[in-house]
Write a protein that holds these residues in place. Structure first.
Motif, mmCIF file in Angstrom:
data_model
loop_
_atom_site.group_PDB
_atom_site.id
_atom_site.type_symbol
_atom_site.label_atom_id
_atom_site.label_comp_id
_atom_site.label_asym_id
_atom_site.label_seq_id
_atom_site.Cartn_x
_atom_site.Cartn_y
_atom_site.Cartn_z
ATOM 1 N N ASN A 200 0.833 -1.198 0.000
ATOM 2 C CA ASN A 200 0.000 0.000 0.000
ATOM 3 C C ASN A 200 0.873 1.256 0.000
ATOM 4 O O ASN A 200 0.623 2.217 -0.727
ATOM 5 C CB ASN A 200 -0.918 -0.007 1.224
ATOM 6 C CG ASN A 200 -1.963 1.075 1.175
ATOM 7 O OD1 ASN A 200 -2.447 1.441 0.110
ATOM 8 N ND2 ASN A 200 -2.328 1.603 2.326
ATOM 9 N N GLN A 223 2.880 2.829 -8.888
ATOM 10 C CA GLN A 223 1.453 3.083 -8.665
ATOM 11 C C GLN A 223 0.600 2.270 -9.630
ATOM 12 O O GLN A 223 -0.442 1.735 -9.251
ATOM 13 C CB GLN A 223 1.154 4.580 -8.820
ATOM 14 C CG GLN A 223 1.634 5.436 -7.655
ATOM 15 C CD GLN A 223 1.322 6.892 -7.882
ATOM 16 O OE1 GLN A 223 2.183 7.672 -8.286
ATOM 17 N NE2 GLN A 223 0.083 7.272 -7.643
ATOM 18 N N LYS A 224 1.038 2.190 -10.874
ATOM 19 C CA LYS A 224 0.311 1.379 -11.857
ATOM 20 C C LYS A 224 0.242 -0.082 -11.427
ATOM 21 O O LYS A 224 -0.726 -0.784 -11.723
ATOM 22 C CB LYS A 224 0.992 1.469 -13.227
ATOM 23 C CG LYS A 224 0.797 2.788 -13.943
ATOM 24 C CD LYS A 224 1.521 2.771 -15.279
ATOM 25 C CE LYS A 224 1.339 4.072 -16.043
ATOM 26 N NZ LYS A 224 2.081 4.070 -17.325
ATOM 27 N N GLY A 228 -0.345 2.371 -3.349
ATOM 28 C CA GLY A 228 -1.173 3.540 -3.093
ATOM 29 C C GLY A 228 -0.347 4.796 -2.940
ATOM 30 O O GLY A 228 -0.778 5.889 -3.307
ATOM 31 N N ASP A 248 -2.026 8.047 -4.655
ATOM 32 C CA ASP A 248 -3.458 8.111 -4.912
ATOM 33 C C ASP A 248 -4.014 9.188 -3.971
ATOM 34 O O ASP A 248 -4.082 8.991 -2.761
ATOM 35 C CB ASP A 248 -4.088 6.747 -4.610
ATOM 36 C CG ASP A 248 -5.602 6.756 -4.708
ATOM 37 O OD1 ASP A 248 -6.194 7.824 -4.919
ATOM 38 O OD2 ASP A 248 -6.201 5.681 -4.552
ATOM 39 N N LYS A 249 -4.393 10.347 -4.530
ATOM 40 C CA LYS A 249 -4.737 11.491 -3.679
ATOM 41 C C LYS A 249 -6.043 11.298 -2.911
ATOM 42 O O LYS A 249 -6.332 12.072 -1.995
ATOM 43 C CB LYS A 249 -4.816 12.776 -4.500
ATOM 44 C CG LYS A 249 -5.929 12.834 -5.528
ATOM 45 C CD LYS A 249 -5.897 14.171 -6.249
ATOM 46 C CE LYS A 249 -6.997 14.263 -7.292
ATOM 47 N NZ LYS A 249 -6.980 15.563 -7.999
ATOM 48 N N SER A 250 -6.803 10.267 -3.243
ATOM 49 C CA SER A 250 -8.013 9.999 -2.462
ATOM 50 C C SER A 250 -7.682 9.370 -1.110
ATOM 51 O O SER A 250 -8.494 9.399 -0.183
ATOM 52 C CB SER A 250 -8.959 9.075 -3.244
ATOM 53 O OG SER A 250 -8.381 7.786 -3.403
ATOM 54 N N ARG A 251 -6.440 8.806 -1.003
ATOM 55 C CA ARG A 251 -6.040 8.158 0.249
ATOM 56 C C ARG A 251 -4.828 8.807 0.909
ATOM 57 O O ARG A 251 -4.655 8.715 2.127
ATOM 58 C CB ARG A 251 -5.727 6.678 -0.013
ATOM 59 C CG ARG A 251 -6.935 5.844 -0.418
ATOM 60 C CD ARG A 251 -6.532 4.390 -0.577
ATOM 61 N NE ARG A 251 -5.743 4.167 -1.782
ATOM 62 C CZ ARG A 251 -4.950 3.119 -1.975
ATOM 63 N NH1 ARG A 251 -4.810 2.219 -1.010
ATOM 64 N NH2 ARG A 251 -4.295 2.969 -3.103
ATOM 65 N N TYR A 268 -0.999 14.398 -5.296
ATOM 66 C CA TYR A 268 -0.689 13.174 -6.041
ATOM 67 C C TYR A 268 0.768 13.094 -6.502
ATOM 68 O O TYR A 268 1.230 12.027 -6.920
ATOM 69 C CB TYR A 268 -1.616 13.038 -7.254
ATOM 70 C CG TYR A 268 -1.518 14.183 -8.235
ATOM 71 C CD1 TYR A 268 -0.564 14.196 -9.243
ATOM 72 C CD2 TYR A 268 -2.388 15.271 -8.151
ATOM 73 C CE1 TYR A 268 -0.468 15.249 -10.135
ATOM 74 C CE2 TYR A 268 -2.305 16.319 -9.043
ATOM 75 C CZ TYR A 268 -1.351 16.307 -10.031
ATOM 76 O OH TYR A 268 -1.262 17.356 -10.911
#
Length: 320
Positions: A200, A223-224, A228, A248-251, A268
């Motif tokens: 992660n 990341q690909k 995370g 991953d900017k959402s996490r 990101y």
């Protein structure tokens, strides 16, 4: 004063003596390169200086003059027009074309320079692809390679060629040579990526130079493959360290770590450059580990060290 500073100083003096407009753009990626090309489209007799964010942020030299145009960089002190989209960069120019929601600085540069012809639009399009890590066109990939693997003088020549011919400059044999250099470096990056564990959060330490490598490309590749967040620290010299982050900017938020190390960027993608104390170079790595633990709220970290060996590269897993 190092070579980068000397180049900047000579360009600044030349611009002022000849009354030519002068631009300051990020040295590190396609967004800075295309922004420089847009400036030269608007001002064909202009001069471009490339510099990394860390130099502009801390270097007194860049504060000596008022820049006609600044793109993809922190405020150097005085500027007429500045085009940027980094949330961590404070405004300073008389005319700010700044939007943290913009996909790249070149997008804002085209607005600030009032350029909307097809040639300019094509450059903005590839800058958007590269800066959002969503490269889908051959042109964007080649511009990305050219920006990352060109020398300083080649970057100046590239900016001029792109200003004059747009993306058609990619057909020039000398440009193709630079792009091929980038593809060879990408092969090395993929070999390293194959050896790294995907978690992660992936933390990597390059304790020595490993060939010609784009560490930003490595963060994107990991990341690909499922990471995370990717945190990479590169030891550039006995005391100098460079940090790269992709997430991953959402996490996750890269800027929390980059800012703590004296840098900035986007949630990101962000980075920093810093120096360890003169008599305690080991503290460069220790600071990186401490900031990661603090900002990620973790007591222990898994860290992978990448080393040169007789067969290319090897890795060593550490618990810190």
């Amino acid at each position: 004063m190092d070579l980068e500073d000397l180049r900047a100083l000579m360009s600044m003096i030349k611009a002022k003596l000849m009354n030519r407009p002068i631009a300051l753009c990020d040295i590190g990626d396609a967004d800075g390169l295309t922004s420089a090309a847009l400036f030269l489209m608007k001002y064909p007799n202009g001069l471009v200086v490339f510099a990394p964010p860390s130099k502009v942020q801390r270097g007194w030299l860049y504060r000596l003059i008022e820049w006609d145009f600044v793109a993809d960089l922190p405020c150097p002190g005085k500027a007429v027009i500045r085009a940027d989209h980094h949330r961590t960069n404070k405004p300073c120019a008389k005319f700010e074309y700044y939007d943290p929601e913009a996909p790249c600085s070149a997008y804002m540069a085209a607005k600030g320079l009032n350029l909307n012809d097809l040639k300019a639009q094509d450059l903005v399009k590839v800058a958007i692809e590269t800066d959002t890590a969503n490269i889908v066109s051959r042109e964007a990939e080649e511009i990305d390679m050219a920006a990352r693997f060109s020398s300083y003088s080649e970057k100046i020549r590239l900016a001029k060629a792109l200003a004059q011919g747009g993306l058609m400059a990619l057909n020039e044999p000398w440009v193709k040579t630079i792009v091929e250099r980038g593809y060879r470096a990408k092969e090395l990056m993929l070999k390293i990526a194959d050896q790294l564990p995907i978690d992660n959060v992936v933390n990597v330490y390059f304790s020595e130079r490993v060939g010609s490598l784009s560490y930003r490309q490595l963060t994107i590749e990991l990341q690909k493959r499922g990471a995370g967040m990717v945190n990479i620290l590169v030891k550039l010299g006995s005391r100098t360290f460079r940090y790269y982050c992709g997430a991953d900017k959402s996490r996750f938020d890269c800027t929390r770590i980059a800012s703590a190390l004296g840098g900035g960027g986007h949630p990101y993608a962000a980075g920093a450059q810093y120096k360890a104390p003169l008599l305690k170079p080991r503290q460069g790595l220790e600071l990186f580990i401490k900031v990661l633990k603090d900002k990620l709220n973790m007591d222990k970290l898994s860290l992978v060290e990448v080393l040169n060996d007789t067969n290319g590269v090897s890795i060593r897993r550490l618990q810190v």
